[in-house]
Enzyme design. Structure first.
Site, mmCIF file in Angstrom:
data_model
loop_
_atom_site.group_PDB
_atom_site.id
_atom_site.type_symbol
_atom_site.label_atom_id
_atom_site.label_comp_id
_atom_site.label_asym_id
_atom_site.label_seq_id
_atom_site.Cartn_x
_atom_site.Cartn_y
_atom_site.Cartn_z
ATOM 1 N N ASP A 66 0.826 -1.215 0.000
ATOM 2 C CA ASP A 66 0.000 0.000 0.000
ATOM 3 C C ASP A 66 0.855 1.256 0.000
ATOM 4 O O ASP A 66 2.071 1.199 0.118
ATOM 5 C CB ASP A 66 -0.972 -0.019 1.201
ATOM 6 N N ASP A 135 -7.608 -2.604 14.177
ATOM 7 C CA ASP A 135 -9.012 -2.715 13.761
ATOM 8 C C ASP A 135 -9.240 -3.906 12.828
ATOM 9 O O ASP A 135 -10.312 -4.041 12.235
ATOM 10 C CB ASP A 135 -9.505 -1.410 13.105
ATOM 11 N N HIS A 137 -7.506 -4.612 10.023
ATOM 12 C CA HIS A 137 -7.217 -4.438 8.588
ATOM 13 C C HIS A 137 -5.980 -5.237 8.167
ATOM 14 O O HIS A 137 -5.092 -5.515 8.974
ATOM 15 C CB HIS A 137 -7.083 -2.960 8.200
ATOM 16 N N GLU A 142 -9.783 -1.531 5.277
ATOM 17 C CA GLU A 142 -10.415 -1.253 6.563
ATOM 18 C C GLU A 142 -11.707 -2.066 6.695
ATOM 19 O O GLU A 142 -12.202 -2.629 5.715
ATOM 20 C CB GLU A 142 -10.704 0.251 6.673
#
Ligand code: F6R
Length: 259
Positions: A66, A135, A137, A142
């Site tokens: 990313d 979280d 991811h 996400e």
């Protein structure tokens, strides 16, 4: 299910995974690696660096997971700069062989498709390193991300921006958007290796490995993959219901199955 390996600490985890990478490159000098940034893969890169004389990485191809969208060219926290600093230079990769999604605003609409095409043209990713966000991811997919998603732009959650503020000084300075390999892209890699160290990852790890398959926990998608290895320390394993089973299974295997 994923093969879960509980190690003493991040250094030991890094050495395990470095073994797998070095074995892969010995067998296939032009192997294609999926490169994660952030803290979790650093022990792997460090361990490979310590053994740099043992294997020639100059023909290896790399695809970063990313990139932030909209950071100025050359920004030291861009993932292009991070991958160059932490992977390309210390491990002796050939810069032209290492790709990072293009986070420039101009051209962002087509950048994802171009990136997936480039991965396919390289023959696909042999071994994809992954971290996991608090979280849940993977990449910057996400919660809510489709398991079939291609490389594309994703808005970061407030939690991710808070988590990554340690690299920027303040959450407000963390870009709001990223371009990330999609979960569909990640699942096409031939071997997934997810690393997680520390108490802060325990909940995300337990949900990803033992929870239901759900886009609310993007990392749970690795349950769909035929060859996924999860390397975690004791702290990150703390909420796993089946930790003893994973320890027994690993103790009974004659060699780490990723070799
Ligand atoms: C980084 C990436 C992210 C991180 C995750 C964990 O390329 O894609 O998914 O792996 O945010 O970050 P660390 O390892 O810093 O805790």
């Amino acid at each position: 299910m994923a093969e879960v390996i509980i190690v003493r600490d991040a250094r030991e985890g890094g050495e395990f995974v470095a073994d797998a990478v070095i074995d892969l490159v010995r067998a296939r000098p032009g192997a294609v690696l999926g490169l994660a940034t952030g803290s979790s893969p650093l022990p792997v890169y460090d361990a490979i660096g310590r053994r740099a004389g043992e294997v020639d990485l100059s023909r290896v191809h790399g695809f970063a997971l990313d990139e932030y969208v909209g950071l100025p060219e050359g920004h030291e926290q861009s993932y292009r700069a991070t991958i160059t600093r932490e992977v390309v230079v210390p491990l002796g990769l050939t810069p032209a062989n290492v790709h990072v999604p293009c986070g420039r605003v101009e051209g962002i609409r087509t950048a994802g498709e171009e990136y997936d095409t480039a991965i396919a043209a390289a023959g696909g990713i042999d071994l994809q390193l992954l971290g996991i966000g608090t979280d849940g991811h993977i990449g910057f997919n996400e919660p809510g991300s489709s398991f079939a998603s291609p490389t594309r732009v994703k808005t970061l959650t407030r939690q991710t921006r808070r988590d990554n503020s340690r690299f920027f000084g303040h959450a407000d300075e963390v870009p709001r958007r990223s371009i990330t390999q999609g979960i569909g892209t990640i699942l096409r890699a031939r071997h997934l290796v997810l690393l997680a160290f520390g108490e802060s990852k325990a909940q995300a790890v337990a949900s990803a490995i033992e929870g239901p398959l759900t886009s609310s926990v993007p990392a749970s998608a690795i349950q769909l993959h035929p060859r996924a290895t999860v390397v975690i320390d004791e702290a990150a394993s703390r909420l796993l219901a089946n930790a003893d089973y994973y320890r027994d299974a690993f103790a009974d295997s004659s060699a780490w199955q990723t070799r």
